[in-house]
Scaffold this motif. Structure first.
Motif, PDB file in Angstrom:
ATOM      1  N   ALA A  56       0.793  -1.089   0.085  1.00 39.62           N
ATOM      2  CA  ALA A  56       0.260   0.222  -0.235  1.00 39.62           C
ATOM      3  C   ALA A  56       0.594   0.860  -0.093  1.00 39.62           C
ATOM      4  O   ALA A  56       0.335   2.302  -0.806  1.00 39.62           O
ATOM      5  N   ALA A  57       2.244   0.998   0.871  1.00 42.36           N
ATOM      6  CA  ALA A  57       2.761   2.213   0.394  1.00 42.36           C
ATOM      7  C   ALA A  57       3.279   2.489  -0.637  1.00 42.36           C
ATOM      8  O   ALA A  57       3.611   3.284  -1.204  1.00 42.36           O
ATOM      9  N   GLU A  58       3.498   1.872  -1.297  1.00 36.72           N
ATOM     10  CA  GLU A  58       4.460   1.376  -2.295  1.00 36.72           C
ATOM     11  C   GLU A  58       3.265   2.417  -3.548  1.00 36.72           C
ATOM     12  O   GLU A  58       3.798   3.082  -4.742  1.00 36.72           O
ATOM     13  N   VAL A  59       2.370   2.121  -3.548  1.00 36.73           N
ATOM     14  CA  VAL A  59       1.337   1.714  -4.280  1.00 36.73           C
ATOM     15  C   VAL A  59       0.428   3.576  -4.371  1.00 36.73           C
ATOM     16  O   VAL A  59       0.317   4.144  -5.232  1.00 36.73           O
ATOM     17  N   GLY A  60       0.314   3.647  -2.764  1.00 42.98           N
ATOM     18  CA  GLY A  60       0.016   5.019  -2.196  1.00 42.98           C
ATOM     19  C   GLY A  60       1.245   6.521  -2.287  1.00 42.98           C
ATOM     20  O   GLY A  60       0.935   7.402  -2.796  1.00 42.98           O
ATOM     21  N   GLY A  61       2.361   6.448  -2.466  1.00 42.40           N
ATOM     22  CA  GLY A  61       3.451   6.648  -2.763  1.00 42.40           C
ATOM     23  C   GLY A  61       3.085   8.151  -1.888  1.00 42.40           C
ATOM     24  O   GLY A  61       2.335   8.160  -0.748  1.00 42.40           O
ATOM     25  N   GLU A  62       2.784   9.301  -1.678  1.00 41.51           N
ATOM     26  CA  GLU A  62       3.046  10.622  -1.474  1.00 41.51           C
ATOM     27  C   GLU A  62       1.795  10.962  -1.068  1.00 41.51           C
ATOM     28  O   GLU A  62       1.630  12.036  -0.002  1.00 41.51           O
ATOM     29  N   HIS A  63       1.026  10.427  -1.424  1.00 45.65           N
ATOM     30  CA  HIS A  63      -0.398  10.729  -1.654  1.00 45.65           C
ATOM     31  C   HIS A  63      -1.072   9.603  -0.288  1.00 45.65           C
ATOM     32  O   HIS A  63      -2.800  10.461  -0.148  1.00 45.65           O
ATOM     33  N   ALA A  64      -0.556   9.347   0.626  1.00 48.13           N
ATOM     34  CA  ALA A  64      -0.737   8.267   1.650  1.00 48.13           C
ATOM     35  C   ALA A  64      -0.091   8.072   2.595  1.00 48.13           C
ATOM     36  O   ALA A  64       0.958   8.030   2.245  1.00 48.13           O
ATOM     37  N   GLU A  65      -1.067   7.969   4.280  1.00 47.49           N
ATOM     38  CA  GLU A  65       0.149   7.535   5.146  1.00 47.49           C
ATOM     39  C   GLU A  65      -0.568   6.069   5.128  1.00 47.49           C
ATOM     40  O   GLU A  65      -1.376   6.250   5.549  1.00 47.49           O
ATOM     41  N   VAL A  66       0.295   5.082   5.509  1.00 53.12           N
ATOM     42  CA  VAL A  66      -0.265   3.925   5.637  1.00 53.12           C
ATOM     43  C   VAL A  66       0.156   3.652   6.997  1.00 53.12           C
ATOM     44  O   VAL A  66       1.009   3.958   7.812  1.00 53.12           O
ATOM     45  N   THR A  67      -0.670   2.712   7.944  1.00 52.63           N
ATOM     46  CA  THR A  67      -0.115   2.112   9.681  1.00 52.63           C
ATOM     47  C   THR A  67      -0.722   0.766   9.195  1.00 52.63           C
ATOM     48  O   THR A  67      -1.836  -0.027   8.564  1.00 52.63           O
ATOM     49  N   GLY A  68       0.484  -0.032   9.911  1.00 53.35           N
ATOM     50  CA  GLY A  68       0.040  -1.507  10.158  1.00 53.35           C
ATOM     51  C   GLY A  68       0.042  -2.036  10.565  1.00 53.35           C
ATOM     52  O   GLY A  68       0.458  -1.642  12.002  1.00 53.35           O
ATOM     53  N   LEU A  69      -1.371  -2.777  11.052  1.00 55.21           N
ATOM     54  CA  LEU A  69      -1.022  -3.471  12.668  1.00 55.21           C
ATOM     55  C   LEU A  69      -0.480  -4.252  13.132  1.00 55.21           C
ATOM     56  O   LEU A  69      -0.081  -4.726  14.508  1.00 55.21           O
ATOM     57  N   MET A  70       0.106  -5.212  13.044  1.00 56.26           N
ATOM     58  CA  MET A  70       0.799  -6.445  12.602  1.00 56.26           C
ATOM     59  C   MET A  70       2.660  -6.339  12.302  1.00 56.26           C
ATOM     60  O   MET A  70       3.283  -6.227  10.896  1.00 56.26           O
ATOM     61  N   GLY A  71       3.486  -5.668  13.654  1.00 60.86           N
ATOM     62  CA  GLY A  71       4.191  -5.853  13.432  1.00 60.86           C
ATOM     63  C   GLY A  71       5.347  -7.279  13.039  1.00 60.86           C
ATOM     64  O   GLY A  71       5.203  -8.110  13.220  1.00 60.86           O
ATOM     65  N   SER A  72       6.731  -7.135  13.418  1.00 58.67           N
ATOM     66  CA  SER A  72       7.637  -8.388  13.503  1.00 58.67           C
ATOM     67  C   SER A  72       7.577  -8.870  13.734  1.00 58.67           C
ATOM     68  O   SER A  72       6.569  -8.689  15.202  1.00 58.67           O
ATOM     69  N   GLY A  73       7.552 -10.239  13.403  1.00 56.84           N
ATOM     70  CA  GLY A  73       7.040 -11.270  14.181  1.00 56.84           C
ATOM     71  C   GLY A  73       5.518 -11.822  14.915  1.00 56.84           C
ATOM     72  O   GLY A  73       5.669 -12.605  15.995  1.00 56.84           O
ATOM     73  N   VAL A  74       4.756 -10.814  15.203  1.00 59.78           N
ATOM     74  CA  VAL A  74       3.421 -11.238  15.405  1.00 59.78           C
ATOM     75  C   VAL A  74       2.629 -11.869  13.616  1.00 59.78           C
ATOM     76  O   VAL A  74       2.691 -12.401  12.888  1.00 59.78           O
TER      77      VAL A  74
END
Length: 316
Positions: A56-74
């Protein structure tokens, strides 16, 4: 008696608070129109897994602020949404999740939110013929291990951005095209590297059956101690069956996963050792979660390359 009563009251209060917050989410999920979020003009995007957040961050670029809920090891199979997660979902203009029951009970929440805002399963456009099933008929949710499937997921993300924010369609298409070009290179790399392993040695043994799509796509036999979900229990018969397979086929290496405790696969290694066959841990693979943020493995492409290189190094 007082201690038990107080504990019961606290549990009741927490349950009421969670219900109230959930009600706010379902009633107040706004921004349903085709307008970017207020403020800096960026769309606020919440994704469940790191793989989805990265795409989503790759596609959204400067137009999106992306947050993931599940981090490393989750482990997403066992993940439970916190009140902080619910707030992030409430504040999002777009929600992306995997689907195919990867996120467990969270799927019920997403289904209820679909009428309030774009809440999209990135696996939605994969045809039935592309999906793997287990003996019970359940679909395997680990679609990202076939890079072609992840291209389909990226296209779903692109189309969702365009529908929500048509004014920036050109940017979303260009950014998606650039990312998909990199994914196609990754697909070729994985195929070439796995093909370099002697055919008799192309056996990937892991803690749970997360790599089925990978095996189908790149020509390697995959075996897992647990089923496609880590929520399923494994027993002594499962350990014994996998141990016997390793011994009979003289498999030299097995792999641990970053999001699954090592004890499950270590039991298999110990059992093989008692039968006179030594099995090494070939390395750690990333299955249901990316690596740490800021590392190569903290991106989808870097994670897949790490897995491919680790497998080839151990089996070749």
């Amino acid at each position: 008696m007082r201690k038990k009563t107080n504990s019961a009251i606290r549990r009741w209060m927490y349950a009421m608070a969670y219900t109230a917050v959930s009600a706010v989410v379902l009633a107040g999920c706004g921004n349903g129109g085709n307008e970017p979020a207020a403020g800096d003009g960026k769309l606020t995007v919440t994704a469940t897994t790191g793989m989805i957040a990265d795409a989503a961050a790759e596609v959204g670029g400067e137009h999106a602020e992306v947050t993931g809920l599940m981090g490393s090891g989750v482990d997403p199979h066992l993940y439970k949404a916190s009140q902080g997660d619910i707030k992030k979902l409430d504040n999002a203009d777009i929600i992306f999740y995997n689907g195919l029951h990867l996120e467990g009970k969270m799927a019920e929440m997403f289904e209820k939110m679909e009428d309030k805002k774009p809440t999209v399963a990135v696996a939605r456009d994969l045809p039935e013929s592309a999906l793997r099933t287990d003996p019970s008929g359940a679909h395997d949710p680990h679609i990202w291990f076939d890079v072609e499937n992840w291209i389909s997921a990226t296209e779903v993300i692109r189309d969702t951005f365009i529908e929500k924010d048509p004014a920036n369609e050109g940017d979303y298409r260009a950014q998606a095209d650039a990312y998909i070009a990199e994914l196609k290179k990754l697909d070729d790399y994985a195929a070439e590297q796995i093909a370099s392993i002697p055919e008799a040695s192309r056996v990937l043994v892991t803690a749970h059956d997360a790599f089925g799509y990978f095996g189908d796509a790149y020509g390697i036999k995959v075996m897992g101690l647990q089923g496609i979900s880590t929520a399923s229990e494994y027993g002594s018969k499962d350990v014994s069956a996998l141990r016997d397979f390793l011994v009979q086929n003289q498999i030299k290496a097995v792999f641990v996963e970053s999001s699954v405790p090592k004890k499950s696969i270590e039991a298999v290694i110990e059992g093989a050792s008692k039968m006179g066959h030594e099995v090494a841990i070939g390395g750690e693979l990333f299955s249901d979660a990316l690596g740490k943020a800021g590392t190569s493995e903290g991106t989808y492409i870097g994670m897949v390359k790490h897995n491919v290189d680790t497998i080839v190094s151990a089996l070749k």
